[in-house]
Every structure is written in structure tokens, then in C-alpha cells.
Design a protein around this motif. Structure first.
Motif, short mmCIF file in Angstrom:
data_model
loop_
_atom_site.label_atom_id
_atom_site.label_comp_id
_atom_site.label_asym_id
_atom_site.label_seq_id
_atom_site.Cartn_x
_atom_site.Cartn_y
_atom_site.Cartn_z
N UNK A 247 -69.20 33.74 -45.69
CA UNK A 247 -69.20 33.07 -44.39
C UNK A 247 -70.21 33.75 -43.46
N UNK A 248 -70.71 32.98 -42.52
CA UNK A 248 -71.71 33.50 -41.61
C UNK A 248 -71.24 33.33 -40.17
N UNK A 249 -71.83 34.11 -39.30
CA UNK A 249 -71.56 33.98 -37.87
C UNK A 249 -72.56 32.99 -37.30
N UNK A 250 -72.12 32.18 -36.36
CA UNK A 250 -73.00 31.19 -35.74
C UNK A 250 -74.23 31.87 -35.12
N UNK A 251 -74.04 33.03 -34.54
CA UNK A 251 -75.16 33.76 -33.93
C UNK A 251 -76.20 34.14 -34.98
N UNK B 196 -79.98 32.66 -34.99
CA UNK B 196 -81.13 33.58 -34.95
C UNK B 196 -82.08 33.32 -36.10
N UNK B 197 -81.53 33.08 -37.28
CA UNK B 197 -82.37 32.82 -38.45
C UNK B 197 -83.13 31.52 -38.29
N UNK B 198 -82.45 30.46 -37.87
CA UNK B 198 -83.13 29.18 -37.68
C UNK B 198 -84.19 29.28 -36.59
#
Length: 90
Positions: free
Chosen positions: A70-74, A78-80
Motif C-alpha cells: 500500500x502507498x500513501x497518497x502523499x 509526489x511521484x506523479x
């Protein structure tokens, strides 16, 4: 791969595990289509797999970045932002 071929795509979020073709093979095919064109579509892999060498496998396939699930929205944001900003300046 077909959607990318049709154009209008700024970035691909690529899952490693898909029903017809895995994400690594899809990324390889996208890179093969780009070969010699000067084009480079950012590909960001996403996977819940805890494969130790997932980053290496991603890079070998031409995948630009990697987000574990799972990933954090932040982290996703940041990656996008990083890849889309880089695409706009190129």
C-alpha cells in the motif's frame, strides 16, 4: 499497451500483476515501440509484491519509478508530480 499506442497518455501507472500480460512485459513492449522515436513515456510501477529485486526488474524493463503498495497518497502525489513536471520541461 494498446492505450499507449493510441496516444494522449502522459504517464502510465503500471501494475506488476495483470490478467493478460504482466506489467514488466507491458513496459518492455512500450519501450520497444518507442525505440528510435525519441519518445519516452514515464512508467511508474505499482505492486504489493515484496519481491526483493522488484526495483531492478522494473528498471531492466524500462520502468522509470516504483511505488510499493500500500502507498500513501502523499507519496503517489509526489511521484506523479515529479514525472509529469519532468515531462512538461522536456
Amino acid at each position: 499497451v494498446r492505450a499507449v499506442t493510441c496516444g494522449g497518455v502522459d504517464l502510465v501507472l503500471m501494475d506488476f500483476q495483470m490478467p493478460v500480460m504482466d506489467g514488466v512485459e507491458a513496459a518492455r513492449r512500450i519501450r520497444e515501440r518507442e525505440a528510435g522515436t525519441g519518445a519516452h513515456l514515464p512508467i511508474v510501477a505499482m505492486t504489493a509484491s515484496m519481491i526483493d529485486d522488484a526495483r531492478r526488474v522494473s528498471a531492466d524493463a524500462g520502468i522509470d519509478d516504483f511505488i510499493p503498495k500500500p502507498f500513501l497518497l502523499a507519496d503517489l502525489s509526489a511521484t506523479l508530480s515529479r514525472w509529469l513536471a519532468a515531462k512538461q520541461t522536456s
